[in-house]
Design a protein around this motif. Sequence first.
Motif, PDB file in Angstrom:
ATOM      1  N   LEU A 226       0.827  -1.201   0.000  1.00 52.45           N
ATOM      2  CA  LEU A 226       0.000   0.000   0.000  1.00 52.45           C
ATOM      3  C   LEU A 226       0.865   1.256   0.000  1.00 52.45           C
ATOM      4  O   LEU A 226       0.584   2.215  -0.715  1.00 52.45           O
ATOM      5  N   ASN A 227       1.933   1.251   0.787  1.00 52.91           N
ATOM      6  CA  ASN A 227       2.837   2.404   0.801  1.00 52.91           C
ATOM      7  C   ASN A 227       3.507   2.595  -0.550  1.00 52.91           C
ATOM      8  O   ASN A 227       3.695   3.723  -1.016  1.00 52.91           O
ATOM      9  N   LEU A 228       3.880   1.484  -1.180  1.00 53.58           N
ATOM     10  CA  LEU A 228       4.473   1.552  -2.508  1.00 53.58           C
ATOM     11  C   LEU A 228       3.499   2.161  -3.501  1.00 53.58           C
ATOM     12  O   LEU A 228       3.828   3.087  -4.251  1.00 53.58           O
ATOM     13  N   MET A 229       2.271   1.637  -3.493  1.00 56.79           N
ATOM     14  CA  MET A 229       1.289   2.100  -4.471  1.00 56.79           C
ATOM     15  C   MET A 229       0.908   3.562  -4.237  1.00 56.79           C
ATOM     16  O   MET A 229       0.662   4.298  -5.188  1.00 56.79           O
ATOM     17  N   LYS A 230       0.871   3.982  -2.972  1.00 55.96           N
ATOM     18  CA  LYS A 230       0.534   5.376  -2.692  1.00 55.96           C
ATOM     19  C   LYS A 230       1.592   6.321  -3.260  1.00 55.96           C
ATOM     20  O   LYS A 230       1.291   7.451  -3.623  1.00 55.96           O
TER      21      LYS A 230
END
Length: 243
Positions: free
Chosen positions: A218-222
């Motif tokens: 999720l942090n990557l995609m954000k």
Amino acid sequence: MKLKNSVINRIKTELESGDFCKEDFEILESEQKDSIIKIIFKPKKEYYFEIFETTIKRKRVDRSPLANLSGLNHEYEEEENATLTIESPGNYKVVESNQVSNLDAAINRIESWTTNIREEITQTSLNKKMEIEEDLSWFQERVDKDIENPEDNFTEEEAHRIHDKLETLRKRIEELETKIGCDESIKIAAEETIQKTKDDLKIYPKGIWYKTAGNKLLNLMKSIVKTQEGRQVLAETVKNLLK
């Protein structure tokens, strides 16, 4: 009141003192009573700066020797000239008014106003990022609810199935990176993140893996997501991990 060209040029200089250029603004001679000039931020016209010269009434107390002898504090109203700025966005409110000593002081406030514009735009972007984070809060809840036997390690078959899903996710991220033009550092981070989640399959129990892997992804995609399409890819790919 029509301002001299030299004053207009000074205002343009103030508009260029921050992150913007004078072409980002429209300078108008306002038709409103007592208004000297109005500046509008073209990309977002609700942001404006206006200078007024007007009169205001102030309460005064008579402190003359005669009043002091009588022991009476006689109050009276007195009109005085005032220079005001109306600014949107303000320092704390959407619209704020400030009384200043003169026109020079009013013009000096323009740089502060452009700083407020930048902060407001930045904060709006931050709020959108926070909305994404709130939208994704369901993931941890789903892990607690849907993952059976969270204390168990993955079987070889389960690990293989998730490995394939992660590989599909990696390819989707590559497509998204190409489409939106990510810089090299984000591409490297994406590769490292997905590889780390693959490696963790052999180490962590199911519940811990889903939560830690989910947070990493999720942090990557954000860091990649800038569009509604990107958000949809994010939601679909992460949800697919729980199937």
